[in-house]
Structure formats: C-alpha cells, structure tokens
Design a protein around this motif. Structure first.
Motif, PDB file in Angstrom:
ATOM      1  N   ILE A  88       0.872  -1.167   0.000  1.00  0.00           N
ATOM      2  CA  ILE A  88       0.000   0.000   0.000  1.00  0.00           C
ATOM      3  C   ILE A  88       0.911   1.219   0.000  1.00  0.00           C
ATOM      4  N   GLN A  89       0.737   2.066  -1.005  1.00  0.00           N
ATOM      5  CA  GLN A  89       1.553   3.269  -1.077  1.00  0.00           C
ATOM      6  C   GLN A  89       0.629   4.471  -0.990  1.00  0.00           C
ATOM      7  N   THR A  90       0.974   5.415  -0.128  1.00  0.00           N
ATOM      8  CA  THR A  90       0.150   6.596   0.041  1.00  0.00           C
ATOM      9  C   THR A  90       1.006   7.848  -0.081  1.00  0.00           C
ATOM     10  N   GLU A  91       0.337   8.956  -0.343  1.00  0.00           N
ATOM     11  CA  GLU A  91       1.005  10.246  -0.355  1.00  0.00           C
ATOM     12  C   GLU A  91       0.785  10.900   0.995  1.00  0.00           C
ATOM     13  N   TRP A  92       1.769  11.662   1.423  1.00  0.00           N
ATOM     14  CA  TRP A  92       1.714  12.280   2.736  1.00  0.00           C
ATOM     15  C   TRP A  92       1.206  13.697   2.611  1.00  0.00           C
ATOM     16  N   ALA A 125      -4.624   3.303   9.935  1.00  0.00           N
ATOM     17  CA  ALA A 125      -4.280   2.191   9.050  1.00  0.00           C
ATOM     18  C   ALA A 125      -3.339   1.212   9.742  1.00  0.00           C
ATOM     19  N   ASN A 163      -4.783   9.386   9.677  1.00  0.00           N
ATOM     20  CA  ASN A 163      -5.143   8.279   8.793  1.00  0.00           C
ATOM     21  C   ASN A 163      -4.080   7.191   8.814  1.00  0.00           C
ATOM     22  N   PHE A 164      -2.823   7.599   8.870  1.00  0.00           N
ATOM     23  CA  PHE A 164      -1.715   6.645   8.920  1.00  0.00           C
ATOM     24  C   PHE A 164      -1.797   5.804  10.192  1.00  0.00           C
ATOM     25  N   TYR A 194       3.456  -5.733   8.105  1.00  0.00           N
ATOM     26  CA  TYR A 194       3.661  -4.539   7.289  1.00  0.00           C
ATOM     27  C   TYR A 194       5.068  -4.016   7.503  1.00  0.00           C
ATOM     28  N   SER A 223      -2.500  13.529   7.107  1.00  0.00           N
ATOM     29  CA  SER A 223      -2.174  12.120   6.893  1.00  0.00           C
ATOM     30  C   SER A 223      -1.807  11.379   8.178  1.00  0.00           C
TER      31      SER A 223
END
Length: 71
Positions: free
Chosen positions: A2-6, A17, A13-14, A28, A10
């Motif tokens: 899973i790749q997310t933008e910061w 998750a 949400n981080f 993970y 964030s």
C-alpha cells in the motif's frame, strides 16, 4: 503493498491504518521515499540522453561534411 502520499492530515489516517493492520495481524513494513531524489534521477537521465544525442549528432554531421572540413 500500500503506497500513500503524505499530507497535512495524513498522520491520523496513517495511525488508523497501522492500528487496523496490527489488529488483523497483517505484517507490514514502512518505507519512506523522497520525490526529490526520483526527480533528480529523471532530470539527470534526460540531461544524459540529450547530451548523448547532441554528441552523436555532431559526430554524424562531421562525418557527412568531412570533405568540407578537410578543405
């Protein structure tokens, strides 16, 4: 993976998750990447290809005009 933008919001949400992954027992790994390094590599690649093309083009031009250069 899973790749997310910061972004500014964030962090919450981080953390949500990560807690969900831990609750489900899913392994993970956190990997941080910097976009500036990727952009620098791309710019260097473009620079390198452009310079190579100019050098090869100059060499071909010199070979095609060898008679004018020698006279």
């Amino acid at each position: 993976m899973i790749q997310t933008e910061w972004g500014p919001d964030s962090e919450t949400n981080f953390q949500k998750a990560i807690s969900e992954l831990e609750k489900e027992g899913i392994p993970y790994r956190i990997i941080e990447t910097r976009q500036a390094g990727r952009m620098a590599r791309n710019l260097y690649l473009i620079y390198s290809i452009t310079l190579d093309a100019l050098l090869i083009g100059g060499g071909i031009w010199a070979l095609l005009n060898l008679d004018r250069i020698l006279n």
